[in-house]
Design a protein around this motif. Structure first.
Motif: not given
Length: 266
Positions: A113-121
């Motif tokens: 939904g509108k909640t990020p749960i994993a991320g990489v930059i």
């Protein structure tokens, strides 16, 4: 079945690093004749498009059940924003890339939904991979990050971005700039919102704010800030930033920064 977010994040790091290597390879031989215009000051190139294709292919293999929200629309499908989605920007900082400024990144977020749960930059120019998963902390090249300990605007260096369209709020934006210039160590405009957010998580900036952003500009970055102990809101202090487009990400100076926003941003 519950997702193994730690393992997924490690896989995303590998995918993002490979994409970054491709960006550097193409940057060395890029010609300005390859620039396309999606709209006013909205640039794109074959590099953005090809990188996105590579990302979609690999991420689809990693998590087949997830949809996609992408800048270049590679999948050709409308995503359900309430579902599990990859939210990706293959080249955040296209204008920098085109002008051979070494500030651009690959941003890959996984959101429920509108909640990020994993991320990489991933910043290929500095070979820095910023990563986070829900409840697992935030890291740069495997080293744990935390936001700046600053609590006052007077101690802060703040990042922002300049809008390249929808200039109707420009006067309010300039008044905010004028106020913050007089209360902080200074303001910076890097040209990649993803890197700005990663730098807030790393404690290099005390805050970042911008409006007219897209979800792919910030999906990974807001999770980094959260997991590094920071606060993320929209300009009104709420939680509608991901698909609304205005975002404030900060350390302990967030309340003071919000006072400035409320004074000028109506």
């Amino acid at each position: 079945m519950a997702l193994d977010l730690a393992a997924i994040t490690q896989e995303i790091c590998t995918i993002a690093t490979d994409a970054g290597a491709f960006l550097l390879q193409e940057r060395s031989r890029f010609q300005r004749e390859a620039i396309e215009y999606k709209g006013l000051n909205n640039l794109v190139s074959y590099v953005d498009k090809e990188t996105e294709k590579q990302l979609v292919e690999k991420l689809r293999q990693l998590l087949p059940e997830a949809g996609f929200i992408t800048e270049e629309g590679t999948t050709g499908q409308e995503a359900d924003q309430s579902a599990l989605n990859w939210i990706i920007d293959p080249l955040d900082g296209t204008a920098n890339f085109i002008h051979d400024l070494p500030v651009f990144s690959v941003s890959i977020g996984l959101a429920q939904g509108k909640t990020p749960i994993a991320g990489v930059i991933y910043d290929p120019n500095r070979n820095e991979c910023f990563s986070a998963w829900q409840g697992g902390g935030a890291f740069c090249n495997g080293k744990k990050m935390s936001v700046s300990p600053a609590t006052q605007l007077g101690e802060s260096l703040i990042a922002t971005g300049f809008p390249y369209y929808a200039f109707d709020k420009m006067q309010a934006y300039l008044r905010i700039l004028e106020s913050l210039m007089q209360q902080t160590h200074g303001l910076r405009r890097m040209g990649s919102a993803a890197i700005d957010l990663a730098y807030v998580a790393a404690g290099r900036f005390e805050a970042f704010y911008e409006y007219n952003l897209n979800s792919w500009d910030m999906a990974a970055g807001v999770l980094l800030v959260w997991e590094a102990g920071g606060v993320v809101t929209d300009f009104g202090g709420g939680d509608e930033f991901l698909f609304r487009g205005d975002v404030i990400a900060a350390c302990g100076i967030h309340p003071e920064l919000m006072k400035v926003m409320r004074e000028f941003w109506k």
